[in-house]
Scaffold this motif. Structure first.
Motif, mmCIF file in Angstrom:
data_model
loop_
_atom_site.group_PDB
_atom_site.id
_atom_site.type_symbol
_atom_site.label_atom_id
_atom_site.label_comp_id
_atom_site.label_asym_id
_atom_site.label_seq_id
_atom_site.Cartn_x
_atom_site.Cartn_y
_atom_site.Cartn_z
ATOM 1 N N ASP A 408 0.860 -1.189 0.000
ATOM 2 C CA ASP A 408 0.000 0.000 0.000
ATOM 3 C C ASP A 408 0.895 1.238 0.000
ATOM 4 N N PRO A 409 1.530 1.531 -1.143
ATOM 5 C CA PRO A 409 2.518 2.619 -1.178
ATOM 6 C C PRO A 409 1.927 4.005 -0.941
ATOM 7 N N LYS A 410 0.600 4.140 -1.027
ATOM 8 C CA LYS A 410 -0.009 5.452 -0.827
ATOM 9 C C LYS A 410 -0.312 5.754 0.634
ATOM 10 N N THR A 411 0.030 4.800 1.503
ATOM 11 C CA THR A 411 -0.091 5.022 2.939
ATOM 12 C C THR A 411 1.305 5.151 3.528
ATOM 13 N N PRO A 412 1.610 6.249 4.197
ATOM 14 C CA PRO A 412 2.985 6.445 4.697
ATOM 15 C C PRO A 412 3.359 5.424 5.766
ATOM 16 N N LEU A 413 4.631 5.025 5.760
ATOM 17 C CA LEU A 413 5.142 4.138 6.802
ATOM 18 C C LEU A 413 5.222 4.855 8.139
ATOM 19 N N HIS A 414 5.530 6.133 8.082
ATOM 20 C CA HIS A 414 5.639 6.913 9.312
ATOM 21 C C HIS A 414 5.296 8.373 9.004
ATOM 22 N N THR A 415 4.695 9.030 9.972
ATOM 23 C CA THR A 415 4.347 10.439 9.826
ATOM 24 C C THR A 415 4.865 11.221 11.026
ATOM 25 N N TRP A 416 5.613 12.270 10.754
ATOM 26 C CA TRP A 416 6.043 13.200 11.802
ATOM 27 C C TRP A 416 4.991 14.300 11.913
ATOM 28 N N LYS A 417 4.496 14.547 13.095
ATOM 29 C CA LYS A 417 3.391 15.481 13.259
ATOM 30 C C LYS A 417 3.769 16.645 14.167
ATOM 31 N N GLY A 418 2.955 17.731 14.034
ATOM 32 C CA GLY A 418 2.947 18.798 15.013
ATOM 33 C C GLY A 418 4.119 19.744 15.026
ATOM 34 N N GLU A 419 3.961 20.776 15.819
ATOM 35 C CA GLU A 419 4.969 21.774 16.173
ATOM 36 C C GLU A 419 5.267 22.792 15.076
ATOM 37 N N PHE A 420 5.539 22.360 13.871
ATOM 38 C CA PHE A 420 5.966 23.329 12.867
ATOM 39 C C PHE A 420 5.679 22.806 11.472
ATOM 40 N N ARG A 421 5.894 23.681 10.488
ATOM 41 C CA ARG A 421 5.716 23.334 9.084
ATOM 42 C C ARG A 421 7.071 23.274 8.398
ATOM 43 N N VAL A 422 7.279 22.258 7.591
ATOM 44 C CA VAL A 422 8.564 22.029 6.942
ATOM 45 C C VAL A 422 8.609 22.742 5.597
ATOM 46 N N SER A 423 9.694 23.499 5.367
ATOM 47 C CA SER A 423 9.870 24.156 4.076
ATOM 48 C C SER A 423 10.950 23.504 3.229
ATOM 49 N N ASP A 424 11.891 22.773 3.862
ATOM 50 C CA ASP A 424 12.881 22.021 3.096
ATOM 51 C C ASP A 424 13.426 20.902 3.969
ATOM 52 N N LEU A 425 13.960 19.859 3.332
ATOM 53 C CA LEU A 425 14.526 18.736 4.072
ATOM 54 C C LEU A 425 15.606 18.069 3.242
ATOM 55 N N ALA A 426 16.421 17.263 3.911
ATOM 56 C CA ALA A 426 17.486 16.508 3.247
ATOM 57 C C ALA A 426 17.757 15.252 4.058
ATOM 58 N N VAL A 427 18.168 14.188 3.375
ATOM 59 C CA VAL A 427 18.593 12.945 4.005
ATOM 60 C C VAL A 427 20.082 12.778 3.721
ATOM 61 N N THR A 428 20.866 12.490 4.741
ATOM 62 C CA THR A 428 22.299 12.285 4.515
ATOM 63 C C THR A 428 22.496 11.037 3.654
ATOM 64 N N PRO A 429 23.480 11.032 2.762
ATOM 65 C CA PRO A 429 23.684 9.893 1.867
ATOM 66 C C PRO A 429 23.877 8.553 2.560
ATOM 67 N N ASP A 430 24.353 8.570 3.815
ATOM 68 C CA ASP A 430 24.494 7.300 4.532
ATOM 69 C C ASP A 430 23.166 6.814 5.107
ATOM 70 N N GLY A 431 22.121 7.639 5.012
ATOM 71 C CA GLY A 431 20.800 7.236 5.451
ATOM 72 C C GLY A 431 20.568 7.309 6.944
ATOM 73 N N HIS A 432 21.506 7.845 7.699
ATOM 74 C CA HIS A 432 21.370 7.862 9.156
ATOM 75 C C HIS A 432 20.580 9.061 9.677
ATOM 76 N N ARG A 433 20.619 10.178 8.958
ATOM 77 C CA ARG A 433 19.998 11.380 9.498
ATOM 78 C C ARG A 433 19.028 12.023 8.503
ATOM 79 N N LEU A 434 18.000 12.626 9.073
ATOM 80 C CA LEU A 434 17.032 13.443 8.335
ATOM 81 C C LEU A 434 17.117 14.850 8.895
ATOM 82 N N ILE A 435 17.331 15.825 8.013
ATOM 83 C CA ILE A 435 17.442 17.225 8.436
ATOM 84 C C ILE A 435 16.310 18.013 7.808
ATOM 85 N N CYS A 436 15.642 18.826 8.596
ATOM 86 C CA CYS A 436 14.576 19.673 8.054
ATOM 87 C C CYS A 436 14.601 21.017 8.767
#
Length: 615
Positions: A408-436
């Motif tokens: 069911d690819p149209k259902t997200p595996l995980h959702t981050w909620k609340g606090e603020f609105r994201v205007s940009d994001l990046a994932v480190t190439p090693d896959g360990h970190r998410l920056i927004c």
């Protein structure tokens, strides 16, 4: 037979794991003159002397002779020249390490934790039942022995966990780690690991397949707390040579090759080899260009913007391969999958689209299905090219993780909620970190495996763009006050600033550039492309060839360096044009020369020269 530095028979500093191999030779001087109780051996001669040729100066061309000799001994062992190292040690009178230090090293690498603790604390007796050092191994000034014990016992605890010996692990946690009173938060985290499955442990700990690799990391941490006169940091000669090469690269403003400079001579690159000439002008867009991005394999270029179209070109002749039509609003973000097979586009609307880059075919529609129906602002792929994360202005689903292989690819595996609105994001190439970033002035860094927040960084101005380096250690962010800031993710701090003329609140997409990411690039509202040397922040060039758009502005909105061609990058701007910059000019006689694409004056001088007066 010459040994290899990765061989299991050779461990840190090129030593054999056997402690008996490290017994100091008879007649070898102590380490920095220490007594036998302080990890050195005795000898009637002073440091810096030779037993064969009489006294020598303690300095060699201004360098400490003992330090240099011991580092050379270590380097020879690293390279597999054991006999030469032994000869140098014998002739110079300097031993790399005492037997006690060598035994400590072997104990850590073989998992003999009790022995390692006894040596560290000064209660170790050799195999012959002889005396022991009263103070233990000499530590660095900043070191804390309890912290070092905590590291050792933590390693012991984790290895028991991985082996699923939970009762023994729990005993270590209660009876050995807790009494040290070191880090309550970390103790709670360690206790939580007792409930994890084997697979979850591997994921959360980033545990290597070979336990010796984890022990080697532990030894590196411990070495940093031991006096360097007693225990030289691993591979110190190679590290010093790296510093020499890095200094040469940092001193060369136009260094743009992945090949390291030679040690034989000083290094300098010619400015003429730097990509500062407009090679082609692409004019397929009918509106302002907001995004340009080369594919990771360097074979394609994607551009998008105000006209709601994403165009994919081949990056050899820059012929149009596909025009992707689906969005009902201006496209503000594009992101290639790491395998270069797919691309995701986002616009000022609640949907993002995933496309097959080779066929130009729509594969999937991603919808943030919440009540606010806010636009998707950004997207980033995980290293496996099978999952991606989208950011949104919707507080109920600020970021969502999607699995394209899910039933069911149209259902997200995980959702981050609340606090603020994201205007940009990046994932480190090693896959360990998410920056927004939020809509204001804060960077938020998450551990991507656990989806938990690691830390936050407060900036002085609104953030408009985030880019991660290939080595996953640093990020660069554009901020509204007209600067690009570089942050070290390991040190969790700002390490460098790059000053531009004007960025304002406009979203301007930056990038790292060059064969070894030696440069930082960004556009600007003044119509210029700014290129800085990454290490010393010097401005290398200010390139100004984009014109004004329909709103009488001449902002350069996006830049992208071809990852497979160190002499090429692209830029897009309000003038509806995409410019390809190289260190060469097109050859009209070449079969690759396409007269349907605009080329600048072939005789034009390098923009490096024409802008030199503005630097």
């Amino acid at each position: 037979m010459r040994s290899d530095e990765t061989s299991r028979g050779i461990v840190s500093n090129g030593y054999s794991a056997s402690p008996t191999h490290h017994a100091p030779r008879k007649g070898v001087v102590s380490v920095n003159g220490h007594s036998p109780h302080l990890n050195g051996s005795t000898h009637p001669l002073k440091n810096g002397t030779s037993r064969r040729k009489g006294p020598r100066s303690p300095l060699y061309r201004g360098h400490n002779r003992e330090e240099l000799t011991r580092i050379l001994i270590q380097g020879l062992k690293d390279m597999g020249y054991e006999d030469s190292a032994d000869t140098l040690s014998s002739e110079s009178g300097y031993e790399l390490e005492s037997s006690e230090v060598a035994t400590f090293r072997a104990a850590i690498l073989s998992g003999k934790w009790s022995q390692a603790e006894r040596i560290l604390s000064g209660y170790y007796q050799d195999d012959g039942g002889g005396g022991s050092a009263e103070q233990g191994i000499v530590l660095a000034e900043h070191a804390n022995k309890d912290q070092m014990l905590f590291w050792i016992r933590k390693q012991k605890f984790l290895e028991l966990l991985v082996r699923r010996d939970l009762l023994s692990a729990l005993k270590v946690l209660r009876e050995e780690l807790t009494p040290l009173h070191r880090d309550t938060y970390q103790l709670h985290s360690l206790s939580g690991l007792l409930m994890c499955t084997q697979a979850e442990l591997q994921t959360q700990l980033h545990w290597p397949e070979d336990p010796e690799d984890a022990r080697q990391r532990l030894l590196e941490d411990l070495t940093s707390s031991i006096a360097p006169s007693v225990m030289i940091r691993d591979h110190r000669l190679a590290e010093l040579l790296d510093h020499v090469k890095r200094a040469q690269i940092n001193g060369c403003l136009y260094h743009n090759t992945s090949e390291p400079p030679s040690l034989y001579s000083d290094h300098e690159c010619s400015p003429q080899a730097f990509p500062s000439s407009t090679y082609m002008i692409l004019e397929q867009h009918s509106g302002e260009v907001y995004c340009v991005a080369f594919s990771p394999d360097g074979t394609k270029l994607a551009t998008a913007g105000e006209d709601k179209v994403c165009i994919i070109y081949d990056s050899k002749r820059f012929q149009v391969l596909h025009k992707l039509h689906k969005h009902n609003a201006a496209i503000t973000h594009i992101a290639w999958s790491p395998d270069s097979k797919r691309i995701v586009t986002a616009a000022a609307e609640p949907n993002a689209y995933v496309w097959d880059a080779s066929l130009g075919k729509l594969l999937m529609t991603i919808a943030h299905q919440t009540g606010e129906h806010r636009p998707v602002t950004s997207a980033a792929w995980t290293p496996d090219s099978e999952k991606l994360i989208t950011g949104c202005h919707d507080r109920d689903a600020k970021m969502c993780l999607w699995d394209l292989k899910s039933q069911d690819p149209k259902t997200p595996l995980h959702t981050w909620k609340g606090e603020f609105r994201v205007s940009d994001l990046a994932v480190t190439p090693d896959g360990h970190r998410l920056i927004c970033n939020d809509m204001d002035e804060t960077l938020i860094i998450y551990d991507l495996d656990s989806a938990r927040e690691e830390f936050r960084l407060k900036l002085s101005s609104k953030i408009t763009c985030i880019t991660a380096s290939h080595d996953s250690r640093t990020i660069i962010v554009n901020i509204a006050e007209g600067e690009v800031h570089m942050f070290d993710l390991e040190q969790r701090r700002l390490i460098r600033k790059f000053k531009a003329e004007n960025q304002g609140g406009t979203i301007i997409r930056n990038c790292f550039g060059g064969a070894a990411e030696n440069f930082v690039l960004s556009g600007s509202k003044d119509g210029r492309i700014y290129i800085w040397h990454k290490e010393n922040s010097a401005v290398i060039a200010k390139l100004q060839e984009h014109g004004k758009g329909s709103k009488n502005e001449q902002c350069v909105t996006s830049v992208s360096w071809n990852p497979m061609n160190s002499g090429m990058f692209a830029s897009g701007g309000d003038d509806r044009k995409v410019r390809i910059w190289t260190n060469t000019l097109p050859d009209e006689s070449s079969t690759e020369f396409d007269p349907r694409i605009r080329h600048p004056d072939l005789g034009r001088l390098s923009a490096i020269r024409t802008t030199a007066s503005n630097l």
